[in-house]
Design a protein around this motif. Sequence first.
Motif, PDB file in Angstrom:
ATOM      1  N   CYS A 113       0.830  -1.208   0.000  1.00  0.00           N
ATOM      2  CA  CYS A 113       0.000   0.000   0.000  1.00  0.00           C
ATOM      3  C   CYS A 113       0.868   1.263   0.000  1.00  0.00           C
ATOM      4  N   VAL A 117       1.747   4.260  -2.899  1.00  0.00           N
ATOM      5  CA  VAL A 117       1.629   5.702  -2.647  1.00  0.00           C
ATOM      6  C   VAL A 117       2.907   6.422  -3.062  1.00  0.00           C
ATOM      7  N   SER A 120       3.054   6.787  -6.776  1.00  0.00           N
ATOM      8  CA  SER A 120       2.187   7.852  -7.284  1.00  0.00           C
ATOM      9  C   SER A 120       2.786   9.225  -6.997  1.00  0.00           C
ATOM     10  N   VAL A 205      -8.434   1.920   7.561  1.00  0.00           N
ATOM     11  CA  VAL A 205      -8.641   3.343   7.273  1.00  0.00           C
ATOM     12  C   VAL A 205      -7.300   4.030   7.043  1.00  0.00           C
ATOM     13  N   VAL A 209      -7.583   3.457   3.058  1.00  0.00           N
ATOM     14  CA  VAL A 209      -8.337   4.640   2.643  1.00  0.00           C
ATOM     15  C   VAL A 209      -7.439   5.869   2.550  1.00  0.00           C
ATOM     16  N   GLY A 210      -6.591   6.077   3.568  1.00  0.00           N
ATOM     17  CA  GLY A 210      -5.691   7.228   3.551  1.00  0.00           C
ATOM     18  C   GLY A 210      -4.769   7.228   2.346  1.00  0.00           C
ATOM     19  N   LEU A 212      -5.088   5.577  -0.454  1.00  0.00           N
ATOM     20  CA  LEU A 212      -5.862   5.673  -1.690  1.00  0.00           C
ATOM     21  C   LEU A 212      -6.254   7.118  -1.979  1.00  0.00           C
ATOM     22  N   CYS A 213      -6.632   7.865  -0.947  1.00  0.00           N
ATOM     23  CA  CYS A 213      -6.958   9.283  -1.119  1.00  0.00           C
ATOM     24  C   CYS A 213      -5.741  10.067  -1.608  1.00  0.00           C
ATOM     25  N   LEU A 214      -4.564   9.759  -1.055  1.00  0.00           N
ATOM     26  CA  LEU A 214      -3.336  10.425  -1.500  1.00  0.00           C
ATOM     27  C   LEU A 214      -3.038  10.108  -2.960  1.00  0.00           C
ATOM     28  N   LEU A 216      -5.253   9.296  -5.276  1.00  0.00           N
ATOM     29  CA  LEU A 216      -6.238   9.975  -6.115  1.00  0.00           C
ATOM     30  C   LEU A 216      -5.931  11.468  -6.239  1.00  0.00           C
ATOM     31  N   VAL A 217      -5.533  12.091  -5.133  1.00  0.00           N
ATOM     32  CA  VAL A 217      -5.165  13.515  -5.181  1.00  0.00           C
ATOM     33  C   VAL A 217      -3.969  13.716  -6.105  1.00  0.00           C
ATOM     34  N   SER A 218      -2.975  12.821  -5.998  1.00  0.00           N
ATOM     35  CA  SER A 218      -1.796  12.917  -6.867  1.00  0.00           C
ATOM     36  C   SER A 218      -2.193  12.837  -8.332  1.00  0.00           C
TER      37      SER A 218
END
Length: 312
Positions: A113, A117, A120, A205, A209-210, A212-214, A216-218
Amino acid sequence: MSIKGNQTWISEVTLLGFQVDTALECFLFVLFTLFYAFTLLGNGIILVLICLDLRLHTPMYFLLSHLAVLDMSYATNNVPKMLANLVNQKRTILFVPCIIQVFLYLGFAATECLILVLMSYDRYVAICHPLHYTVIMSWKVCITLSFFAWAFTFLLSLVHVVLLLRLPFCGPHEINHFFCEILSVLKLACADTWLNQVIIFATCVFILVGPLCLVLVSYVHILLAILRIKSGEGRRKAFSTCSSHLCVVGLFFGSAIVMYMAPKSGHPEEQQKILSLFYSLFNPMLNPLIYSLRNAEVKGALRRALCKERPT
């Protein structure tokens, strides 16, 4: 089974695996053996290419080499025992190796995971801040971040194992899975596992989730930057390097979130087995294919390596 004080310890458990007829078991054994071989071969080739080709000695491929190691390690932790159980009537595993399998399974999955990140973030810096890339993504930064990812996630895995071992286990001594997956092992406990469940959810989470959010933002920033590139060739190259990573991210995070955070179906054990196959076999096998088929630099490195092997 032995008793120490108020704690009940079991010496071995039975992995029920895939409860199908003998003919289908033989077919699955051959199929999964091929998948496992392709996983080791594909990721091994990626790793060797990155080590041997100087053009791939960049932060992006340094992180990709970590992903290849993780995929081979993850598959090797789960698959050999599954294959042995498909052709063996005695499907037991000692409890200590079972706990070690839980520890490694959690450690490898969580590390992947964080490595995804970092990959990305590497693409974000390369596309959105190309002039500062060598400064931001220096070798020192890459090695430090990679070491932190491995150390932190295996420490987190150790926390889960310690919380698991505090529980008494009184049976039935059967795990309805093909390896020692933490949620399946928890069902052997004859005490309240509420704390374990809460820590697992909190970890999901934080680790799923954390990140994955990073990611997506990237990629939102990357997409906006790509759309501003005037050169068609530049856009194509940027999309090529990023699309392969997005495929891997989608497969990995999608199956993980469905497995640990989505509401359970009417047959949660069977759902977990199928999703675990994505982790253990399908994702590790597909990752090198995705990176080799969609990445011009990897294909170029493979061609150069093959040309060197040909006699002049």
